[in-house]
Write an enzyme that holds these catalytic residues in place. Sequence first.
Site, PDB file in Angstrom:
ATOM      1  CD  GLU A   1      -2.256   4.071  -6.456  1.00 17.72           C
ATOM      2  OE1 GLU A   1      -2.571   5.254  -6.312  1.00 17.72           O
ATOM      3  OE2 GLU A   1      -1.728   3.413  -5.531  1.00 17.72           O
TER       4      GLU A   1
ATOM      5  CB  SER B   1      -0.850   0.058   1.265  1.00 19.17           C
ATOM      6  OG  SER B   1      -1.653  -1.066   1.381  1.00 19.17           O
TER       7      SER B   1
ATOM      8  CG  HIS C   1      -1.810  -0.218  -4.306  1.00 23.57           C
ATOM      9  ND1 HIS C   1      -2.129   1.070  -3.960  1.00 23.57           N
ATOM     10  CD2 HIS C   1      -2.216  -0.988  -3.274  1.00 23.57           C
ATOM     11  CE1 HIS C   1      -2.698   1.072  -2.767  1.00 23.57           C
ATOM     12  NE2 HIS C   1      -2.772  -0.160  -2.333  1.00 23.57           N
TER      13      HIS C   1
ATOM     14  CG  ASN D   1      -3.044   4.206   0.475  1.00 25.96           C
ATOM     15  OD1 ASN D   1      -4.249   4.326   0.671  1.00 25.96           O
ATOM     16  ND2 ASN D   1      -2.472   3.029   0.335  1.00 25.96           N
TER      17      ASN D   1
END
Length: 284
Positions: free
Chosen positions: A152, A119, A140, A191
């Site tokens: 991602e 992450s 991701h 994130n």
Amino acid sequence: MTISKVGVVGAGSMGSGIANLAAISGFQVILHDVEQKFLDNGLSRINKFMEKSVAKGKMTEEQKKEVLERIQVTTNLEDFKQADIVIEAVIEDLEVKKSVFAKLDQITSDHVILATNTSSMSITEIASATNRPERVAGMHFFNPAQIMKLVEVVRGYKTSDETVVELKEFAKKLNKEPVEVKKDTPGFIVNRIMIPQFIEAIKLLEEGVATAEDIDKAVTLGLNYPMGPFTLQDFAGVDIGYYVMEYMKNEFNDNRFAPPMLLKQLVRAGRLGRKTGAGFYDYD
Ligand SMILES: NC(=O)c1ccc[n+]([C@@H]2O[C@H](COP(=O)([O-])OP(=O)(O)OC[C@H]3O[C@@H](n4cnc5c(N)ncnc54)[C@H](O)[C@@H]3O)[C@@H](O)[C@H]2O)c1
């Protein structure tokens, strides 16, 4: 490169979802975890997801059976010898990830892409555990991997252009929309934006500005997000957010990303969200 067999390391929330997604998309899958009980848990999550799909009429009983038949489980990483690509989804711990990548580097053929579902963590550092950093990248997914559209694709310092192109193509074969993260930066895109929002939400709660329910309601209705920050953290795992914050704080040398005290306390008390029956909310 032709991909027919997909290896997935770690049968937790994400690994089982990614394995299920790959099998639904027609790939043969090998799913690995350290103990059979974790594989059993992963398979039961997969079963549950597909039972819902059958109930909703999105899949027939027969199709469900075929998907399950495409998933082979193993506690022996050596079985990844046959994999054409490997996606790692073990716990968010750099040393554990590096040791998995060092082993995969020995076991799999030289041309195989080794992707990590981390992450937040440095792709460059994970790749440094291998002799093929140009074939290592971030891939991701978002939770639940079967449903969330985004992937991602993250470059490490040495990731080759060819690897990025192949991963984007593979993501499309999984019916996902890839975006390229051109630099290896903590938290990537989503994130990096979401974690500060979680932190502000927790601080509002700590300051007594509003209840968790009202903060969630404000964010869903005011920002038009499908879930508020507390519902989402409980869903994803309270501990995951905590580790990502710690990592981002240390990597950026910036206390803006430091996990608030309330979050630390929840993690210490084992209130890790839905998976443990309690997090910001109680679920029993
Ligand atoms: N939960 C999310 O919403 C989310 C979303 C995107 C990415 N991620 C990332 O995906 C990864 C996995 O997260 P998760 O939520 O599935 O965690 P999880 O705790 O549900 O699952 C992790 C699994 O890895 C297994 N494992 C641990 N060490 C291992 C090893 N050496 N070899 C093989 N298996 C091992 C554990 O037994 C466990 O089953 C993490 O890097 C996390 O940051 C999580």
